[in-house]
Design a protein around this motif. Structure first.
Motif, PDB file in Angstrom:
ATOM      1  N   GLU A 172     -37.965   0.950  48.640  1.00 36.32           N
ATOM      2  CA  GLU A 172     -38.403   0.601  47.285  1.00 36.32           C
ATOM      3  C   GLU A 172     -37.289  -0.030  46.457  1.00 36.32           C
ATOM      4  OE1 GLU A 172     -41.280   3.794  48.631  1.00 36.32           O
ATOM      5  OE2 GLU A 172     -39.095   3.587  48.650  1.00 36.32           O
ATOM      6  N   GLN A 173     -36.046   0.329  46.753  1.00 37.38           N
ATOM      7  CA  GLN A 173     -34.951  -0.336  46.043  1.00 37.38           C
ATOM      8  C   GLN A 173     -34.965  -1.832  46.351  1.00 37.38           C
ATOM      9  OE1 GLN A 173     -30.624   0.207  47.104  1.00 37.38           O
ATOM     10  NE2 GLN A 173     -30.560   1.159  45.084  1.00 37.38           N
ATOM     11  N   GLY A 174     -35.188  -2.166  47.614  1.00 34.98           N
ATOM     12  CA  GLY A 174     -35.286  -3.577  47.988  1.00 34.98           C
ATOM     13  C   GLY A 174     -36.446  -4.261  47.304  1.00 34.98           C
ATOM     14  N   ALA A 175     -37.591  -3.581  47.200  1.00 36.16           N
ATOM     15  CA  ALA A 175     -38.749  -4.174  46.528  1.00 36.16           C
ATOM     16  C   ALA A 175     -38.425  -4.493  45.075  1.00 36.16           C
ATOM     17  CB  ALA A 175     -39.939  -3.215  46.609  1.00 36.16           C
ATOM     18  N   GLY A 176     -37.718  -3.580  44.409  1.00 29.91           N
ATOM     19  CA  GLY A 176     -37.360  -3.818  43.019  1.00 29.91           C
ATOM     20  C   GLY A 176     -36.413  -4.983  42.851  1.00 29.91           C
ATOM     21  N   GLY A 187     -43.470   9.738  42.900  1.00 31.01           N
ATOM     22  CA  GLY A 187     -42.276  10.510  43.243  1.00 31.01           C
ATOM     23  C   GLY A 187     -41.140   9.700  43.807  1.00 31.01           C
ATOM     24  N   PRO A 188     -40.849   9.845  45.114  1.00 34.36           N
ATOM     25  CA  PRO A 188     -39.673   9.161  45.673  1.00 34.36           C
ATOM     26  C   PRO A 188     -39.757   7.650  45.581  1.00 34.36           C
ATOM     27  CG  PRO A 188     -41.017  10.147  47.415  1.00 34.36           C
ATOM     28  CD  PRO A 188     -41.514  10.696  46.114  1.00 34.36           C
ATOM     29  N   GLY A 189     -40.961   7.091  45.676  1.00 34.69           N
ATOM     30  CA  GLY A 189     -41.075   5.639  45.539  1.00 34.69           C
ATOM     31  C   GLY A 189     -40.624   5.170  44.176  1.00 34.69           C
ATOM     32  N   LEU A 190     -41.068   5.865  43.141  1.00 34.43           N
ATOM     33  CA  LEU A 190     -40.657   5.542  41.775  1.00 34.43           C
ATOM     34  C   LEU A 190     -39.162   5.779  41.597  1.00 34.43           C
ATOM     35  CD1 LEU A 190     -40.192   6.673  38.632  1.00 34.43           C
ATOM     36  CD2 LEU A 190     -41.483   4.570  39.004  1.00 34.43           C
ATOM     37  N   CYS A 191     -38.651   6.896  42.136  1.00 32.61           N
ATOM     38  CA  CYS A 191     -37.210   7.178  42.016  1.00 32.61           C
ATOM     39  C   CYS A 191     -36.381   6.097  42.697  1.00 32.61           C
ATOM     40  CB  CYS A 191     -36.886   8.541  42.624  1.00 32.61           C
ATOM     41  SG  CYS A 191     -37.450   9.935  41.619  1.00 32.61           S
ATOM     42  N   ASN A 192     -36.836   5.636  43.857  1.00 35.27           N
ATOM     43  CA  ASN A 192     -36.066   4.640  44.602  1.00 35.27           C
ATOM     44  C   ASN A 192     -35.987   3.298  43.889  1.00 35.27           C
ATOM     45  OD1 ASN A 192     -35.469   6.372  46.695  1.00 35.27           O
ATOM     46  ND2 ASN A 192     -37.194   5.740  47.963  1.00 35.27           N
ATOM     47  N   ILE A 193     -36.981   2.985  43.080  1.00 28.71           N
ATOM     48  CA  ILE A 193     -36.972   1.687  42.388  1.00 28.71           C
ATOM     49  C   ILE A 193     -36.323   1.770  41.012  1.00 28.71           C
ATOM     50  CG2 ILE A 193     -39.177   1.750  41.120  1.00 28.71           C
ATOM     51  CD1 ILE A 193     -39.735  -1.064  42.253  1.00 28.71           C
ATOM     52  N   MET A 194     -35.896   2.955  40.615  1.00 27.27           N
ATOM     53  CA  MET A 194     -35.307   3.094  39.289  1.00 27.27           C
ATOM     54  C   MET A 194     -33.978   2.367  39.151  1.00 27.27           C
ATOM     55  SD  MET A 194     -36.369   7.000  38.235  1.00 27.27           S
ATOM     56  CE  MET A 194     -35.194   7.072  36.877  1.00 27.27           C
ATOM     57  N   THR A 195     -33.189   2.259  40.226  1.00 29.99           N
ATOM     58  CA  THR A 195     -31.943   1.485  40.136  1.00 29.99           C
ATOM     59  C   THR A 195     -32.237   0.018  39.840  1.00 29.99           C
ATOM     60  OG1 THR A 195     -30.683   2.998  41.524  1.00 29.99           O
ATOM     61  CG2 THR A 195     -29.879   0.742  41.375  1.00 29.99           C
ATOM     62  N   PRO A 196     -33.138  -0.645  40.566  1.00 28.29           N
ATOM     63  CA  PRO A 196     -33.501  -2.015  40.176  1.00 28.29           C
ATOM     64  C   PRO A 196     -34.073  -2.116  38.763  1.00 28.29           C
ATOM     65  CG  PRO A 196     -34.208  -1.594  42.423  1.00 28.29           C
ATOM     66  CD  PRO A 196     -33.739  -0.279  41.870  1.00 28.29           C
ATOM     67  N   SER A 199     -46.980   2.159  39.575  1.00 33.63           N
ATOM     68  CA  SER A 199     -46.939   3.256  40.549  1.00 33.63           C
ATOM     69  C   SER A 199     -48.158   4.141  40.393  1.00 33.63           C
ATOM     70  CB  SER A 199     -45.666   4.096  40.364  1.00 33.63           C
ATOM     71  OG  SER A 199     -45.776   4.931  39.224  1.00 33.63           O
ATOM     72  N   SER A 200     -48.417   4.903  41.419  1.00 37.89           N
ATOM     73  CA  SER A 200     -49.390   5.979  41.313  1.00 37.89           C
ATOM     74  C   SER A 200     -48.696   7.202  40.720  1.00 37.89           C
ATOM     75  CB  SER A 200     -49.946   6.304  42.695  1.00 37.89           C
ATOM     76  OG  SER A 200     -48.884   6.564  43.606  1.00 37.89           O
ATOM     77  N   CYS A 201     -49.479   8.185  40.321  1.00 41.46           N
ATOM     78  CA  CYS A 201     -48.926   9.472  39.898  1.00 41.46           C
ATOM     79  C   CYS A 201     -49.961  10.548  40.208  1.00 41.46           C
ATOM     80  CB  CYS A 201     -48.546   9.478  38.418  1.00 41.46           C
ATOM     81  SG  CYS A 201     -49.928   9.296  37.267  1.00 41.46           S
ATOM     82  N   LEU A 202     -49.525  11.785  40.209  1.00 42.01           N
ATOM     83  CA  LEU A 202     -50.428  12.898  40.484  1.00 42.01           C
ATOM     84  C   LEU A 202     -51.407  13.090  39.328  1.00 42.01           C
ATOM     85  CD1 LEU A 202     -47.869  15.413  42.020  1.00 42.01           C
ATOM     86  CD2 LEU A 202     -49.567  14.034  43.248  1.00 42.01           C
ATOM     87  N   ASP A 203     -52.590  13.573  39.663  1.00 45.80           N
ATOM     88  CA  ASP A 203     -53.624  13.746  38.639  1.00 45.80           C
ATOM     89  C   ASP A 203     -53.267  14.851  37.660  1.00 45.80           C
ATOM     90  OD1 ASP A 203     -55.244  11.781  39.903  1.00 45.80           O
ATOM     91  OD2 ASP A 203     -55.873  13.279  41.368  1.00 45.80           O
ATOM     92  N   GLU A 204     -52.595  15.882  38.156  1.00 47.41           N
ATOM     93  CA  GLU A 204     -52.256  17.023  37.306  1.00 47.41           C
ATOM     94  C   GLU A 204     -50.997  17.682  37.858  1.00 47.41           C
ATOM     95  OE1 GLU A 204     -51.572  20.854  36.135  1.00 47.41           O
ATOM     96  OE2 GLU A 204     -52.448  20.569  38.132  1.00 47.41           O
ATOM     97  N   THR A 205     -50.065  18.015  36.972  1.00 45.16           N
ATOM     98  CA  THR A 205     -48.813  18.612  37.429  1.00 45.16           C
ATOM     99  C   THR A 205     -48.446  19.889  36.677  1.00 45.16           C
ATOM    100  OG1 THR A 205     -47.539  17.211  35.903  1.00 45.16           O
ATOM    101  CG2 THR A 205     -47.855  16.388  38.157  1.00 45.16           C
ATOM    102  N   ALA A 206     -49.052  20.126  35.536  1.00 45.07           N
ATOM    103  CA  ALA A 206     -48.630  21.256  34.705  1.00 45.07           C
ATOM    104  C   ALA A 206     -48.973  22.599  35.327  1.00 45.07           C
ATOM    105  CB  ALA A 206     -49.271  21.144  33.321  1.00 45.07           C
ATOM    106  N   ALA A 207     -50.158  22.703  35.934  1.00 47.83           N
ATOM    107  CA  ALA A 207     -50.615  24.004  36.423  1.00 47.83           C
ATOM    108  C   ALA A 207     -50.529  24.136  37.939  1.00 47.83           C
ATOM    109  CB  ALA A 207     -52.057  24.241  35.977  1.00 47.83           C
ATOM    110  N   THR A 208     -50.042  23.091  38.601  1.00 49.25           N
ATOM    111  CA  THR A 208     -49.998  23.091  40.062  1.00 49.25           C
ATOM    112  C   THR A 208     -48.602  22.725  40.525  1.00 49.25           C
ATOM    113  OG1 THR A 208     -52.296  22.331  40.075  1.00 49.25           O
ATOM    114  CG2 THR A 208     -51.079  22.164  42.151  1.00 49.25           C
TER     115      THR A 208
END
Length: 547
Positions: free
Chosen positions: A50-54, A75-84, A99-108
């Protein structure tokens, strides 16, 4: 109205908004975004990380002026492109990351690719990061991003969409080609001299004109904010001649001033004596520049209070001295208007001989600071066609060449100026080459930085891109070693064992050359520009010493 899964609609909407290429990597979390790419008629370039993609999206944007678009996973895909993304933010590059993201994260907890705050993490390295929880929100955010790339300083944006929302059925978006015309100026701002004069108050133009024509040492500093405007070298050249002004450019502004201009100091703001020259100037006009640390490598440029700032970014203007004059306009409006208004006999007394003397002295300094690089830069200039697009990495060769390599047009040497990451040049050059097609393009990297994103060589081979890739090999982190020595620190962890770069190229299916002298170096470049596919050109840092 056409109903599709939202993931597919997003690709169709991007195509309607002028996007032809998307860089990215598919995964189970963002696969719905891939449902519509081919149907929409968009080319997808599969990066190896993903860094290369960015970086590819960044390079594409810098080469074409269009936004670079990337698709990544949660998650990791988004993190990997944060440097670009951070690099694009610091260098004002229009990049849209979806990017995609999880539907719910607070309770799971314990979900695949889960982050505590993905939206917030992305926000630290881009202009804004938002979550589209409905199709309507997604469409609105895409249009917001596209229009802000035009209406304000270009910087990366991030849109994330929950997986269930991507999978859900969505009604069609408003198409620009049918229901509504594309907004005026999209991707290309059309202006005429008459319109420009009505935008900038004439009394302001007259004031600046009077100061310029009455000044004994008028001086312009042109930055990257002006370099992004195509076709400005001619009016800049005319303007400088009419008022006999001297000029500097930042590294990102190189090529805006014709290198044959006898009063052009070039991209030498980092030379300590430039501060004295700027201080001696009685009318300093700063166009499209932040005068950032990476432009100056000192705290202050040296201008006296009363300088004129021309910039679209209010944050930059807010840093000006209280006695400075600030004009929130872009370079096109300002330069075109002022150039038309200038007339009469200027009072400027700049000496062409003194300017030439400084330039000769600085060139000698650079050659002494980094021995052996200046002759190689000269050889490179002779070997490359005039319109070559150059992408460089954080390497000593680029540090020296940025000051001595004469650019005859703007926007043709791209470098990770602000964020300053290693591994930029190869993937960025791939993105640039995808964008410009048959126009020549090269990458310049250090031996260490090349290995940050070496896997993207596979993309260049896969796409059969004609791309010379120059690896400057000094067998170490040379700049860090020099810095440690200056700080009286015993050099540590600065020497690495390199692979056989030519065999590595062969393993990927690329061509390779290892020239031993400058003549062979030039032949290798010319051959690489004719090859079908990329060519690694492995250059030892002592090549200039060999006859």
């Amino acid at each position: 109205m056409t109903t599709r899964p939202l993931g597919a609609q997003i690709s169709h909407m991007l195509k309607d908004r002028g996007v032809d290429v998307i860089f990215g990597i598919p995964g189970v979390h963002n696969q719905e975004m891939y449902r519509g790419i081919e149907e929409a008629g968009i080319t997808h370039v599969l990066a190896r990380h993903e860094q290369g993609a960015g970086f590819m999206a960044d390079g594409y944007a810098r080469a074409t002026g269009k936004p670079g678009v990337a698709y990544v996973i949660t998650g990791p895909g988004l993190c990997n492109i944060m440097t670009p993304m951070g690099q694009a933010y610091s260098d004002s590059v229009p990049m849209l990351v979806i990017s995609s993201c999880l539907d719910e994260t607070a309770a799971t907890r314990g979900q695949l690719h889960q982050m505590k705050d993905q939206e917030g993490a992305a926000r630290t390295v881009c202009d804004w990061s938002e979550t589209a929880r409905t199709a309507e929100a997604g469409y609105a955010l895409i249009d917001r991003a596209m229009m802000e790339f035009q209406a304000k300083r270009s910087r990366p944006k991030h849109i994330q969409v929950p997986i269930a929302t991507l999978e859900g059925a969505a009604s069609d978006f408003l198409r620009w080609g049918t229901e509504a015309p594309a907004p005026e100026g999209y991707y290309q701002v059309k202006r005429s001299p008459g319109a420009i004069q009505s935008i900038i108050p004439l009394d302001v133009v007259d004031m600046i004109k009077m100061r310029l024509m009455m000044a004994e040492r008028p001086l312009f500093v042109f930055g990257g904010g002006a370099a992004g405007v195509g076709g400005m070298q001619r009016p800049i050249t005319s303007m400088l001649e009419k008022c006999r002004a001297a000029s500097f450019t930042t590294y990102a502004g190189r090529g805006l001033v014709d290198p044959s201009n006898s009063l052009a100091f070039g991209a030498s703001l980092a030379r300590p004596e430039s501060q004295k020259i700027i201080d001696a100037s009685d009318c300093v006009i700063l166009v499209g520049t932040d005068l950032a640390e990476v432009d100056l490598w000192r705290a202050e440029a040296g201008q006296r209070p009363g300088a004129i700032w021309v910039n679209t970014d209010p944050e930059v203007l807010a840093r000006a001295h209280p006695k400075d004059y600030c004009l929130q306009r872009d370079a096109t409006e300002f330069i075109s208007t002022l150039e038309l208004k200038l007339d009469g006999e200027p009072k400027a007394t700049w000496s062409e001989e003194i300017v030439a003397g400084y330039k000769d002295k600085w060139r000698a300094e650079i050659n002494a600071e980094r021995p052996g690089i200046v002759p190689v830069a000269d050889a490179l200039k002779e070997a490359l066609p005039a319109n070559t697009m150059i992408y460089s990495d954080m390497t000593q060769f680029a540090y020296a060449a940025k000051e001595v390599y004469p650019m005859d047009r703007p926007g043709h040497w791209h470098h990770p100026y602000g964020f300053g990451t290693l591994g930029y040049a190869l993937p960025a050059a791939i993105g640039g080459k995808v964008g410009i097609g048959d126009q020549p393009c090269i990458a310049i990297l250090g031996d260490y930085g090349f290995q940050y994103t070496v896997q993207e060589l596979a993309v260049a081979v896969e796409l059969e891109l004609t791309l010379p890739i120059i690896i400057w090999d000094n067998g170490k982190l040379g700049e860090i070693e020099d810095s440690m020595v200056r700080a009286q620190i015993a050099p540590n962890a600065v020497v690495q064992r390199n692979p056989d770069f030519c065999k590595l190229a062969e393993a990927y299916g690329a061509a390779a050359a290892a020239p031993q002298d400058l003549a062979a170096f030039q032949h290798a470049i010319k051959d690489a520009l004719k090859a079908k596919g990329p060519t690694i050109i492995h250059v030892k840092s002592d090549i200039a010493l060999h006859a």
